[in-house]
Design a protein around this motif. Structure first.
Motif, short mmCIF file in Angstrom:
data_model
loop_
_atom_site.label_atom_id
_atom_site.label_comp_id
_atom_site.label_asym_id
_atom_site.label_seq_id
_atom_site.Cartn_x
_atom_site.Cartn_y
_atom_site.Cartn_z
N TYR A 244 -1.63 -10.27 10.28
CA TYR A 244 -1.95 -10.60 8.89
C TYR A 244 -3.07 -9.69 8.36
CZ TYR A 244 -3.64 -13.28 4.87
OH TYR A 244 -4.03 -13.66 3.61
N GLY A 247 -1.79 -6.11 8.00
CA GLY A 247 -0.86 -6.07 6.88
C GLY A 247 -1.57 -6.23 5.54
N GLY A 251 -1.05 -2.70 4.94
CA GLY A 251 0.40 -2.83 4.86
C GLY A 251 1.00 -2.14 3.66
N LYS A 262 5.79 -9.32 5.44
CA LYS A 262 5.54 -8.69 6.75
C LYS A 262 5.74 -7.18 6.63
CE LYS A 262 5.10 -12.56 9.25
NZ LYS A 262 5.34 -13.58 8.24
N THR A 263 4.82 -6.43 7.25
CA THR A 263 4.89 -4.97 7.18
C THR A 263 4.86 -4.36 8.58
OG1 THR A 263 2.48 -4.72 7.05
CG2 THR A 263 3.68 -4.98 4.96
N GLU A 265 2.98 -1.90 9.43
CA GLU A 265 1.58 -1.67 9.78
C GLU A 265 0.97 -2.91 10.45
OE1 GLU A 265 2.73 1.16 6.59
OE2 GLU A 265 2.97 -1.00 6.90
N GLY A 266 1.26 -4.08 9.88
CA GLY A 266 0.77 -5.31 10.48
C GLY A 266 1.40 -5.58 11.84
#
Length: 448
Positions: A244, A247, A251, A262-263, A265-266
């Motif tokens: 979290y 992101g 993100g 949701k990404t 990166e996260g």
């Protein structure tokens, strides 16, 4: 289907049109097909209304000047810290309290999922769905936890006559209880609604499979040592928080359509942070017997004990570092607990596969057009929203322990031997003695 359309057609046109338009727009966003809409109509037309977070008024006032994005960030953060503090408190209170908390969480998760089904089901005023759902929950819990009581509290069970009878005929009693519920379901079937009732029967049983079975595995992991309970749960919590955070701040690239927030990166940042966290936490906990020893019941004091001689998993070992890494860090060896190596597997699963439990839950919620399972925890939703990944993790840990860690349990073997008839015990004694003499571990009677 014709009867369902007639029931839907009786609704006022003015109330129906906006819902249809909203439904069509949401279908475009979610990529639903015609079959999705048809199955939705079979369940009574309008989906359950989305739940909303019940943020405490004191937080609303304190964060009123912030944007919705940062307000949500602070609410989630404050409640996350509160939940972590509560987690530390129940760990301090010991194994029995942990088991009770697991049971409470199981019941709340079951209630949240069944309520969604009940909101669909009650529009037809059909009998017994919620009553039978809770009855089946009672039956399944009696079956699973009766087995656990017999395994871990054998001496206590054998001391008490009623418990001994319940233990001896446990499976038959469990089957009789379930069969009673099965007959009650058949008697509750209503003409023209058979399909919906069987949908709900399957709904209840899938919920039992997801919730009760997994919570039972969590308690089994706990009996192998609190470290097998705390580390996996903490890794899932860490991954959820760090994914979290990464992101939220970094993100940019969407990860999966089921969860648009949701990404990648996260997801990647959460993975590396969780593996590092798992290594550090397992190192700290491996040095304490209260975490590493199996949880056992002391019949003399009628209480749980966690005292033992630590196994090799929790004794520092020296490992050679690969040559490639040696050239970078200038170390040839490193001292670590073997459990830390297992923690890498646990944290990797928690960060790569565990989130799919959350994606599954997201798909379920989108199917019924709800934001959260409930509004129990402000900023987080329901209890099931927080434990969707934990249940998947519990299954993995139980399978991992059974496959790579757990061996034959001497105490359980002794319990089973004590339950045999005297002549069977003498036969096993003579067989074991002959085996040890052949191995040279005991002197034969002739040598003596």
């Amino acid at each position: 289907m014709s009867e369902l359309r007639q029931r839907l057609g009786r609704e006022p046109d003015g109330a129906q049109e906006p819902e249809e338009k909203e439904s069509e727009s949401e279908n475009k966003l979610d990529g639903e097909t015609a079959s999705d809409s048809e199955s939705k109509s079979e369940f009574g037309g309008a989906p359950p209304a989305p739940t909303s977070d019940d943020t405490p008024e004191v937080l609303n006032r304190a964060l009123s000047n912030l944007s919705s994005r940062w307000k949500n960030w602070w609410v989630r953060g404050i409640l996350t810290l509160a939940m972590i503090a509560f987690f530390f408190i129940i760990i301090y209170l010991g194994p029995m309290v942990l088991m009770m908390i697991v049971m409470c969480v199981q019941i709340k998760c079951f209630q949240e999922i069944i309520t969604i089904g009940y909101n669909v089901y009650r529009s037809y005023e059909l009998p017994w769905f919620r009553t039978l759902s809770w009855y089946f929950l009672l039956c399944v819990n009696y079956f699973f936890y009766g087995e656990t009581v017999t395994d871990y509290f054998f001496t206590l069970v054998q001391r008490e006559e009623p418990l001994r009878i319940l233990s001896k005929y446990h499976r038959f009693i469990s089957f009789a209880l379930y069969l009673t519920g099965f007959c009650m379901f058949v008697l509750s079937l209503v003409k023209k609604h058979y399909r919906l009732q069987f949908y709900m029967f399957g709904w209840t049983h899938v919920t039992l499979l997801i919730v009760v079975t997994q919570s039972h595995l969590i308690i089994h992991n706990l009996f192998d040592g609190m470290i097998w309970f705390i580390v996996p749960i903490s890794c899932v919590i860490c991954n959820d928080i760090m994914a979290y955070m990464f992101g939220f701040f970094f993100g940019r690239t969407p990860l999966i359509k089921l969860s648009p927030k949701k990404t990648w990166e996260g997801f990647i940042g959460g993975f590396f942070a969780t593996v590092l966290f798992g290594l550090l936490l397992s190192y700290l906990m491996s040095g304490y017997r209260c975490f590493t020893c199996p949880v056992e019941f002391n019949n003399d004091s009628n209480s749980f004990t966690v005292d033992c001689e630590p196994s090799e998993l929790f004794q520092l070992q020296e490992y050679n570092i690969p040559l490639v890494i040696q050239s970078v860090i200038r170390w040839k060896t490193v001292r670590m607990y073997p459990f830390q190596i297992h923690s890498i597997a646990l944290s990797t699963f928690a960060s790569l596969i565990g989130p799919f439990g959350g994606f599954f839950a997201s798909g379920f919620k989108r199917a019924f057009k709800i934001k959260d399972f409930a509004n129990t925890i402000p900023g987080h939703g329901g209890i099931m929203d927080r434990f969707d990944c934990q249940y998947l993790m519990a299954t993995f840990v139980n399978v991992y322990i059974a496959s790579f860690i757990r061996g034959p349990n001497p105490s359980k073997l002794i319990q089973q031997l004590l339950a045999l008839r005297p002549d069977q015990q003498v036969h096993i004694f003579n067989t074991l003695k002959a085996h040890l003499v052949d191995k040279g571990m005991l002197a034969s009677s002739e040598d003596a």
